[in-house]
Design a protein around this motif. Sequence first.
Motif, mmCIF file in Angstrom:
data_model
loop_
_atom_site.group_PDB
_atom_site.id
_atom_site.type_symbol
_atom_site.label_atom_id
_atom_site.label_comp_id
_atom_site.label_asym_id
_atom_site.label_seq_id
_atom_site.Cartn_x
_atom_site.Cartn_y
_atom_site.Cartn_z
ATOM 1 N N GLN A 136 55.514 17.545 115.023
ATOM 2 C CA GLN A 136 54.302 17.630 115.470
ATOM 3 C C GLN A 136 53.227 16.741 115.002
ATOM 4 O OE1 GLN A 136 53.460 21.910 114.201
ATOM 5 N NE2 GLN A 136 52.121 21.966 116.277
ATOM 6 N N LEU A 137 53.216 16.218 113.749
ATOM 7 C CA LEU A 137 52.497 14.955 113.142
ATOM 8 C C LEU A 137 52.597 13.878 114.045
ATOM 9 C CD1 LEU A 137 52.950 15.875 109.430
ATOM 10 C CD2 LEU A 137 50.583 16.259 111.073
ATOM 11 N N ARG A 138 53.954 13.474 114.148
ATOM 12 C CA ARG A 138 54.459 12.469 114.929
ATOM 13 C C ARG A 138 53.696 12.536 116.376
ATOM 14 N NH1 ARG A 138 59.146 13.525 112.325
ATOM 15 N NH2 ARG A 138 59.392 12.282 110.691
ATOM 16 N N TYR A 139 53.814 13.444 117.107
ATOM 17 C CA TYR A 139 53.251 13.639 118.185
ATOM 18 C C TYR A 139 52.100 13.482 118.291
ATOM 19 C CZ TYR A 139 52.034 15.880 122.771
ATOM 20 O OH TYR A 139 51.194 16.181 123.916
ATOM 21 N N TRP A 140 51.074 13.930 117.337
ATOM 22 C CA TRP A 140 49.658 13.812 117.247
ATOM 23 C C TRP A 140 49.337 12.380 117.009
ATOM 24 C CZ3 TRP A 140 47.636 18.244 113.294
ATOM 25 C CH2 TRP A 140 48.056 19.386 114.180
ATOM 26 N N GLU A 141 50.164 11.531 116.364
ATOM 27 C CA GLU A 141 50.138 10.076 116.199
ATOM 28 C C GLU A 141 50.063 9.515 117.651
ATOM 29 O OE1 GLU A 141 52.512 8.231 113.431
ATOM 30 O OE2 GLU A 141 52.147 9.885 111.808
ATOM 31 N N THR A 142 51.299 9.962 118.355
ATOM 32 C CA THR A 142 51.437 9.180 119.648
ATOM 33 C C THR A 142 50.135 9.351 120.580
ATOM 34 O OG1 THR A 142 52.611 11.057 120.853
ATOM 35 C CG2 THR A 142 53.894 9.491 119.730
ATOM 36 N N GLY A 168 47.207 9.593 119.282
ATOM 37 C CA GLY A 168 46.072 9.072 118.862
ATOM 38 C C GLY A 168 44.960 9.737 118.042
ATOM 39 N N TYR A 169 45.514 11.327 117.832
ATOM 40 C CA TYR A 169 44.775 12.105 116.899
ATOM 41 C C TYR A 169 44.593 11.774 115.653
ATOM 42 C CZ TYR A 169 44.955 14.573 121.567
ATOM 43 O OH TYR A 169 44.654 14.879 122.823
ATOM 44 N N ILE A 170 45.544 11.379 114.986
ATOM 45 C CA ILE A 170 45.819 10.931 113.551
ATOM 46 C C ILE A 170 46.355 9.807 113.754
ATOM 47 C CG2 ILE A 170 45.786 13.385 112.742
ATOM 48 C CD1 ILE A 170 48.770 12.993 112.332
ATOM 49 N N LYS A 171 46.221 8.951 112.391
ATOM 50 C CA LYS A 171 47.004 7.571 112.058
ATOM 51 C C LYS A 171 47.355 7.595 110.600
ATOM 52 C CE LYS A 171 45.729 2.893 112.434
ATOM 53 N NZ LYS A 171 45.010 1.919 112.517
ATOM 54 N N PRO A 172 48.616 7.387 110.617
ATOM 55 C CA PRO A 172 49.101 7.163 109.071
ATOM 56 C C PRO A 172 48.450 5.911 108.545
ATOM 57 C CG PRO A 172 50.490 6.518 110.600
ATOM 58 C CD PRO A 172 49.651 7.083 111.497
ATOM 59 N N ILE A 173 48.378 5.925 107.233
ATOM 60 C CA ILE A 173 47.689 4.484 106.581
ATOM 61 C C ILE A 173 48.876 3.700 106.465
ATOM 62 C CG2 ILE A 173 45.709 5.379 105.745
ATOM 63 C CD1 ILE A 173 47.248 5.848 103.015
ATOM 64 N N SER A 174 50.416 4.026 106.339
ATOM 65 C CA SER A 174 51.365 3.282 106.212
ATOM 66 C C SER A 174 52.502 3.799 106.921
ATOM 67 C CB SER A 174 51.750 3.000 104.542
ATOM 68 O OG SER A 174 52.151 4.214 104.037
ATOM 69 N N ASP A 175 53.376 2.947 107.270
ATOM 70 C CA ASP A 175 54.642 3.273 108.083
ATOM 71 C C ASP A 175 55.476 2.199 107.651
ATOM 72 O OD1 ASP A 175 56.468 4.288 109.509
ATOM 73 O OD2 ASP A 175 55.539 4.077 111.510
#
Length: 145
Positions: A31-37, A39-46
């Motif tokens: 779900q977190l990865r989906y939210w990233e796609t 644009g709702y959340i963004k990791p600070i590092s990947d």
Amino acid sequence: MKSKKIMHDIFQNLEIGIGEVSKLTGVSQRQLRYWETKGYIKPISDDQSGVRRYNLATLYLIVFIKEQLDEGFTLSAAFEHSKDIRLKSRIVHQFFRETFDDVKVTDSTKGYGEIDLGEFQAEDGSMHHFKGVVDEKGQYVKMDG
């Protein structure tokens, strides 16, 4: 205030891995990865290994969105509501940034106190003193003068 800067730096720079975020919030890594796609959340590092890390601000956002979803909102509605809350939070934070010196604790055991919001002039020209109060009656404003 040095401690204020330190806390700000911690808030912005503390990194929490996606696995820990998932465990803490109950939101799956998928779900977190989906939210990233979306644009709702963004990791600070990947990093190159694919490990995603989030700061505390994003963790708070994830918790808020999850809570809204649990209350029946759609994902997009939850995110839009979060933008409204973040804007209001910034406004309140800016308003109260320097007011800690103007807080008078009236009962430390119960957490009661007053915030001195200063004087203002009414339309009739009279001067009044404005305070925000938290006490046994709740939270309210009062004017003296």
